[in-house]
Design a protein around this motif. Structure first.
Motif, mmCIF file in Angstrom:
data_model
loop_
_atom_site.group_PDB
_atom_site.id
_atom_site.type_symbol
_atom_site.label_atom_id
_atom_site.label_comp_id
_atom_site.label_asym_id
_atom_site.label_seq_id
_atom_site.Cartn_x
_atom_site.Cartn_y
_atom_site.Cartn_z
ATOM 1 N N ARG A 5 -22.145 6.560 -0.901
ATOM 2 C CA ARG A 5 -22.032 5.121 -1.138
ATOM 3 C C ARG A 5 -23.443 4.543 -1.124
ATOM 4 N N GLN A 6 -23.693 3.628 -2.074
ATOM 5 C CA GLN A 6 -25.002 2.995 -2.173
ATOM 6 C C GLN A 6 -24.839 1.495 -2.314
ATOM 7 N N PHE A 7 -25.897 0.793 -1.973
ATOM 8 C CA PHE A 7 -25.964 -0.652 -2.177
ATOM 9 C C PHE A 7 -26.878 -0.891 -3.366
ATOM 10 N N GLY A 8 -26.431 -1.718 -4.303
ATOM 11 C CA GLY A 8 -27.257 -2.023 -5.463
ATOM 12 C C GLY A 8 -27.545 -3.506 -5.569
ATOM 13 N N LEU A 9 -28.731 -3.842 -5.986
ATOM 14 C CA LEU A 9 -29.131 -5.230 -6.221
ATOM 15 C C LEU A 9 -29.829 -5.251 -7.568
ATOM 16 N N ASP A 10 -29.287 -6.022 -8.491
ATOM 17 C CA ASP A 10 -29.816 -6.038 -9.847
ATOM 18 C C ASP A 10 -29.711 -7.455 -10.405
ATOM 19 N N ASP A 11 -30.357 -7.665 -11.542
ATOM 20 C CA ASP A 11 -30.191 -8.940 -12.217
ATOM 21 C C ASP A 11 -28.724 -9.115 -12.592
ATOM 22 N N THR B 236 -18.128 4.211 -9.267
ATOM 23 C CA THR B 236 -17.539 2.903 -9.494
ATOM 24 C C THR B 236 -18.185 1.940 -8.508
ATOM 25 N N CYS B 237 -18.067 0.663 -8.794
ATOM 26 C CA CYS B 237 -18.698 -0.306 -7.899
ATOM 27 C C CYS B 237 -17.768 -1.490 -7.664
ATOM 28 N N THR B 238 -18.174 -2.339 -6.757
ATOM 29 C CA THR B 238 -17.339 -3.470 -6.357
ATOM 30 C C THR B 238 -17.209 -4.531 -7.452
ATOM 31 N N ALA B 239 -17.952 -4.408 -8.546
ATOM 32 C CA ALA B 239 -17.753 -5.322 -9.670
ATOM 33 C C ALA B 239 -16.639 -4.833 -10.599
ATOM 34 N N ASP B 240 -16.264 -3.548 -10.485
ATOM 35 C CA ASP B 240 -15.208 -2.985 -11.337
ATOM 36 C C ASP B 240 -13.844 -3.540 -10.949
ATOM 37 N N HIS B 241 -12.843 -3.160 -11.735
ATOM 38 C CA HIS B 241 -11.460 -3.554 -11.427
ATOM 39 C C HIS B 241 -11.172 -3.198 -9.969
ATOM 40 N N PRO B 242 -10.525 -4.087 -9.208
ATOM 41 C CA PRO B 242 -10.300 -3.819 -7.787
ATOM 42 C C PRO B 242 -9.498 -2.559 -7.513
ATOM 43 N N ALA B 243 -8.744 -2.080 -8.498
ATOM 44 C CA ALA B 243 -7.946 -0.866 -8.288
ATOM 45 C C ALA B 243 -8.686 0.403 -8.705
ATOM 46 N N ALA B 244 -9.904 0.281 -9.226
ATOM 47 C CA ALA B 244 -10.609 1.437 -9.793
ATOM 48 C C ALA B 244 -10.853 2.534 -8.754
ATOM 49 N N LEU B 245 -11.387 2.188 -7.597
ATOM 50 C CA LEU B 245 -11.703 3.201 -6.599
ATOM 51 C C LEU B 245 -10.444 3.938 -6.155
ATOM 52 N N GLY B 246 -9.395 3.223 -5.847
ATOM 53 C CA GLY B 246 -8.142 3.858 -5.445
ATOM 54 C C GLY B 246 -7.569 4.736 -6.546
ATOM 55 N N PHE B 247 -7.707 4.297 -7.787
ATOM 56 C CA PHE B 247 -7.225 5.072 -8.922
ATOM 57 C C PHE B 247 -7.962 6.406 -9.013
ATOM 58 N N TYR B 248 -9.278 6.376 -8.863
ATOM 59 C CA TYR B 248 -10.047 7.623 -8.911
ATOM 60 C C TYR B 248 -9.667 8.548 -7.758
ATOM 61 N N LEU B 249 -9.487 8.002 -6.585
ATOM 62 C CA LEU B 249 -9.091 8.835 -5.442
ATOM 63 C C LEU B 249 -7.713 9.460 -5.664
ATOM 64 N N ARG B 250 -6.769 8.678 -6.169
ATOM 65 C CA ARG B 250 -5.433 9.215 -6.462
ATOM 66 C C ARG B 250 -5.457 10.243 -7.584
ATOM 67 N N LYS C 87 -29.076 -12.847 -9.085
ATOM 68 C CA LYS C 87 -28.967 -11.418 -8.773
ATOM 69 C C LYS C 87 -27.506 -11.073 -8.493
ATOM 70 N N MET C 88 -27.198 -9.790 -8.531
ATOM 71 C CA MET C 88 -25.852 -9.311 -8.273
ATOM 72 C C MET C 88 -25.942 -8.136 -7.312
ATOM 73 N N ALA C 89 -25.187 -8.212 -6.233
ATOM 74 C CA ALA C 89 -25.146 -7.130 -5.259
ATOM 75 C C ALA C 89 -23.818 -6.395 -5.398
ATOM 76 N N THR C 90 -23.880 -5.072 -5.377
ATOM 77 C CA THR C 90 -22.668 -4.268 -5.450
ATOM 78 C C THR C 90 -22.764 -3.096 -4.490
ATOM 79 N N VAL C 91 -21.607 -2.595 -4.120
ATOM 80 C CA VAL C 91 -21.521 -1.331 -3.393
ATOM 81 C C VAL C 91 -21.008 -0.311 -4.392
ATOM 82 N N ILE C 92 -21.766 0.763 -4.575
ATOM 83 C CA ILE C 92 -21.435 1.805 -5.537
ATOM 84 C C ILE C 92 -20.903 3.016 -4.779
#
Length: 197
Positions: A172-178, A150-164, A14-19
């Protein structure tokens, strides 16, 4: 770990992410950010499925983009051949090296469904120019909002890039998927920064 913090095991496979969901309701004052010489953003109407899947793989495999590769032809065509969905590619030397997908199927909204470049383009100054062009396209019909997640599996700079870029975080959501590597959608060596368990 702080007092009161709850931890939950993530099962193997499984894979957990924060979206994080983000939006903007008006076109921001965009700086002049032209694409580098020889690079263009080209609209592809009803793109070929093989071409699209290849671009999705080359851009998204390092970040575990798995939804589109898992779709059959009919499901994928229903989305990307819809007249209200625009697929744009960042073209360099005749090859697609980035993707912008704008989904306008909900009236008054534009979802930036996909935005990214191949590893070959990271660090070459194309992201900012591509985002400037994308936002102008997204606001062309004066929607009430443009949104992306965006989620925590994306490029580590993605969230900051969108905010800028002018987006504001709204949820914010928590996701659990295959894990797509566990079910064979992506190779086991994809996204080595996220351990495969």
């Amino acid at each position: 770990m702080s007092d009161g913090e709850e931890l939950t095991d993530v099962p193997a496979g499984k894979m957990a992410t924060v979206i994080t969901h983000l939006e903007m309701t008006a076109l921001p004052d965009l700086p002049d950010a032209p694409l580098p010489d020889g690079i263009t953003l080209q609209h592809f109407v009803k793109p070929d499925l093989t071409w699209y899947r290849d671009l999705q793989r080359r851009v998204g495999e390092p970040w575990l983009w798995y939804l589109r590769p898992a779709m059959d032809d009919a499901a994928l065509s229903a989305i990307i051949h819809d007249d209200r969905v625009e697929v744009h590619a960042l073209m360099a030397d005749g090859r697609a090296e980035g993707i912008v997908e704008l989904d306008k199927r909900v009236p008054g909204e534009v979802e930036l469904a996909y935005f990214g470049v191949t590893p070959a383009m990271i660090g070459r100054g194309t992201g900012r120019a591509m985002m400037t062009a994308t936002l102008r396209l997204a606001f062309a019909d004066d929607p009430k909002r443009v949104w992306v997640h965006t989620c925590t599996a994306d490029h580590p700079a993605a969230l900051g890039f969108y905010l800028r870029s002018g987006f504001r975080a709204t949820k914010r959501q928590f996701g659990l998927d295959d894990d797509p590597r566990a079910i064979g959608v992506l190779p086991v060596d994809a996204a080595p920064h996220i351990p495969f368990i």
